[in-house]
Design a protein around this motif. Structure first.
Motif, PDB file in Angstrom:
ATOM      1  N   UNK A   1       9.228 -18.585   1.961  1.00 32.21           N
ATOM      2  CA  UNK A   1       9.227 -17.223   2.489  1.00 32.21           C
ATOM      3  C   UNK A   1       9.716 -17.234   3.928  1.00 32.21           C
ATOM      4  N   UNK A   2      10.512 -16.244   4.290  1.00 35.21           N
ATOM      5  CA  UNK A   2      11.014 -16.143   5.663  1.00 35.21           C
ATOM      6  C   UNK A   2      11.169 -14.690   6.098  1.00 35.21           C
ATOM      7  N   UNK A   3      10.421 -13.798   5.448  1.00 37.95           N
ATOM      8  CA  UNK A   3      10.561 -12.378   5.748  1.00 37.95           C
ATOM      9  C   UNK A   3       9.964 -12.045   7.117  1.00 37.95           C
ATOM     10  N   UNK A   4      10.493 -11.019   7.719  1.00 39.08           N
ATOM     11  CA  UNK A   4      10.069 -10.603   9.048  1.00 39.08           C
ATOM     12  C   UNK A   4       9.226  -9.339   8.945  1.00 39.08           C
ATOM     13  N   UNK A   5       8.132  -9.286   9.699  1.00 42.66           N
ATOM     14  CA  UNK A   5       7.256  -8.131   9.664  1.00 42.66           C
ATOM     15  C   UNK A   5       7.863  -6.948  10.427  1.00 42.66           C
ATOM     16  N   UNK A   6       7.513  -5.749   9.972  1.00 45.23           N
ATOM     17  CA  UNK A   6       7.918  -4.533  10.673  1.00 45.23           C
ATOM     18  C   UNK A   6       7.224  -4.465  12.029  1.00 45.23           C
TER      19      UNK A   6
ATOM     20  N   UNK B   1       5.969   0.616  12.339  1.00 41.98           N
ATOM     21  CA  UNK B   1       4.985   0.739  11.258  1.00 41.98           C
ATOM     22  C   UNK B   1       4.133   1.990  11.449  1.00 41.98           C
ATOM     23  N   UNK B   2       3.616   2.192  12.667  1.00 39.82           N
ATOM     24  CA  UNK B   2       2.727   3.328  12.927  1.00 39.82           C
ATOM     25  C   UNK B   2       3.489   4.645  13.028  1.00 39.82           C
ATOM     26  N   UNK B   3       4.769   4.598  13.380  1.00 40.57           N
ATOM     27  CA  UNK B   3       5.586   5.806  13.478  1.00 40.57           C
ATOM     28  C   UNK B   3       5.942   6.351  12.090  1.00 40.57           C
ATOM     29  N   UNK B   4       6.217   5.434  11.160  1.00 43.74           N
ATOM     30  CA  UNK B   4       6.683   5.858   9.844  1.00 43.74           C
ATOM     31  C   UNK B   4       5.573   6.032   8.819  1.00 43.74           C
ATOM     32  N   UNK B   5       4.432   5.395   9.042  1.00 43.12           N
ATOM     33  CA  UNK B   5       3.355   5.420   8.046  1.00 43.12           C
ATOM     34  C   UNK B   5       2.055   5.875   8.689  1.00 43.12           C
ATOM     35  N   UNK B   6       1.166   6.533   7.917  1.00 39.23           N
ATOM     36  CA  UNK B   6      -0.123   6.993   8.443  1.00 39.23           C
ATOM     37  C   UNK B   6      -1.151   5.857   8.503  1.00 39.23           C
ATOM     38  N   UNK B   7      -0.871   4.874   9.344  1.00 36.22           N
ATOM     39  CA  UNK B   7      -1.754   3.722   9.528  1.00 36.22           C
ATOM     40  C   UNK B   7      -1.789   3.355  11.005  1.00 36.22           C
ATOM     41  N   UNK B   8      -2.791   2.562  11.377  1.00 35.90           N
ATOM     42  CA  UNK B   8      -2.872   2.005  12.719  1.00 35.90           C
ATOM     43  C   UNK B   8      -3.092   0.490  12.593  1.00 35.90           C
TER      44      UNK B   8
ATOM     45  N   UNK C   1       0.849  -1.190   0.000  1.00 39.54           N
ATOM     46  CA  UNK C   1       0.000   0.000   0.000  1.00 39.54           C
ATOM     47  C   UNK C   1       0.882   1.237   0.000  1.00 39.54           C
ATOM     48  N   UNK C   2       0.302   2.351  -0.475  1.00 40.50           N
ATOM     49  CA  UNK C   2       1.072   3.579  -0.514  1.00 40.50           C
ATOM     50  C   UNK C   2       0.362   4.687  -1.258  1.00 40.50           C
ATOM     51  N   UNK C   3       1.025   5.854  -1.296  1.00 36.65           N
ATOM     52  CA  UNK C   3       0.562   7.005  -2.063  1.00 36.65           C
ATOM     53  C   UNK C   3       1.797   7.761  -2.551  1.00 36.65           C
ATOM     54  N   UNK C   4       1.655   9.055  -2.839  1.00 38.38           N
ATOM     55  CA  UNK C   4       2.791   9.805  -3.375  1.00 38.38           C
ATOM     56  C   UNK C   4       3.932   9.936  -2.366  1.00 38.38           C
ATOM     57  N   UNK C   5       3.630   9.834  -1.083  1.00 40.25           N
ATOM     58  CA  UNK C   5       4.640  10.062  -0.040  1.00 40.25           C
ATOM     59  C   UNK C   5       5.096   8.783   0.654  1.00 40.25           C
TER      60      UNK C   5
END
Length: 370
Positions: free
Chosen positions: A238-243, A248-255, A206-210
């Motif tokens: 797959x073995x990726x680790x989640x943020x 996640x909430x500090x860097x992106x406008x999500x909760x 997910x994302x936008x211009x910023x």
């Protein structure tokens, strides 16, 4: 009716033929299925014996129990045919594993796999080799290096021009993250080792211009002989680790409103498959969200009588109360307050129910048993 009609049943010992003459009269005939001294093929010989003259033949229909008998007696080669409606195109990954114990080699044959797809689920040959290497390495209990030497006793056959050996300009972005999981599942099924895990990496962007963000969401692993599946883990390719939620909430406008085990989604019966996960992300700004995943229509398979895992689901729950279903692979614009919900599949279960549910050494979840 203008000609003869024949119905042939070819079995292991006898071949039975029922014929209807042009005048409607029924005839029957029985002969040995294998009699090389008298004829090369029992069905052809029987039809010729009944026909006698050169009268026209309208219909010849033949069935056989030979293949069924081979399946019941487990005399055939282990073969898996995976068909999933989760892809836009009809997809077939055919996998046969033949082990030569004397030569200490194995052949992994993907012949009959679908041709190159118009979508991006094509997987380069390197992805196929990586999946084969991974699966066969998990079968070795010894501590050995994970390198190309592991592939030396393995003969991998991939049909040119198939979705597992595409040529430019075929799109391949989903081959590494999704088709690789399907290949692993096909191999484990052909080997009879364990039920399928989630069979997908549950890709979310997910994302936008910023802001831009990408993650894969954990799900259930498959059960096997003597062990249950694990809950909410990264499986196979797959073995990726989640943020971390705070980052996640500090860097992106999500909760991040919920990230939990999806109880009851693992396939049941004797050994339960691992449960998937539920992840709910609320957006605070307009964004575009996309998903790339599988097993939203076809569940992860169980093994040896075990139940399949639960289907996954991707959707957007909007502030006006409406719901947008994203399917397995989809995209949608979201606004402030909208919530993305990802429900990942559970792993397949293993084995039929035990006659005694409390056998010695059996794991018991219900404390009332003590």
């Amino acid at each position: 009716m203008t000609g003869w009609q024949f119905w042939v049943d070819r079995a292991g010992t006898f071949t039975d033929i029922v014929a209807r003459r042009p005048d409607g009269r029924l005839l029957t005939h029985k002969l040995l299925s294998d009699n090389p001294a008298r004829y090369a093929d029992a069905a052809v010989a029987g039809v010729r014996q009944l026909l006698g003259s050169r009268e026209p033949v309208e219909t010849v229909r033949m069935g056989t129990t030979a293949a069924t008998n081979a399946l019941l007696e487990r005399k055939g080669e282990r073969t898996l045919l995976v068909v999933t409606r989760g892809f836009g195109d009809a997809l077939r990954i055919a996998c046969t594993v033949r082990v030569d114990r004397a030569a200490r080699r194995a052949a992994i044959d993907f012949t009959s796999t679908s041709a190159r797809l118009a979508t991006n689920f094509n997987a380069p040959r390197a992805v196929v080799d990586a999946a084969v290497l991974y699966v066969f390495r998990t079968l070795v209990a010894d501590d050995i290096p994970l390198n190309e030497g592991c592939l030396r006793p393995l003969d991998i056959v991939v049909p040119p021009g198939s979705l597992l050996a595409p040529e430019p300009p075929a799109a391949v972005v989903a081959g590494n993250v999704e088709t690789s999981q399907a290949i692993s599942g096909a191999l484990y099924a052909a080997l009879g080792v364990q039920a399928e895990g989630s069979g997908t990496m549950n890709n979310v962007t997910f994302g936008n211009e910023r802001h831009q963000y990408y993650e894969t969401v954990a799900s259930g692993s498959g059960a096997g002989p003597g062990f249950p599946g694990a809950d909410a883990v990264q499986t196979h390719m797959t073995n990726s680790r989640l943020t971390d939620p705070e980052v996640l909430e500090w860097r992106l406008p999500v909760r991040l409103e919920e990230f939990a085990v999806r109880r009851g989604s693992g396939g049941a019966v004797r050994r339960r498959g691992g449960d998937g996960a539920v992840r709910r992300i609320r957006f605070l700004e307009p964004m575009t969200v996309s998903t790339l995943s599988q097993h939203r229509r076809v569940p992860p398979y169980g093994m040896a009588g075990g139940a399949p895992g639960a289907l996954g689901a991707n959707r957007v729950e909007r502030t006006d109360g409406t719901v947008t279903d994203l399917g397995g692979s989809g995209s949608a614009d979201v606004g402030p307050g909208d919530v993305l919900v990802i429900e990942t599949p559970g792993g397949g279960g293993y084995g039929r129910p035990s006659p005694d549910p409390h056998q010695a050494g059996e794991e018991i979840d219900d404390l009332r048993a003590f």
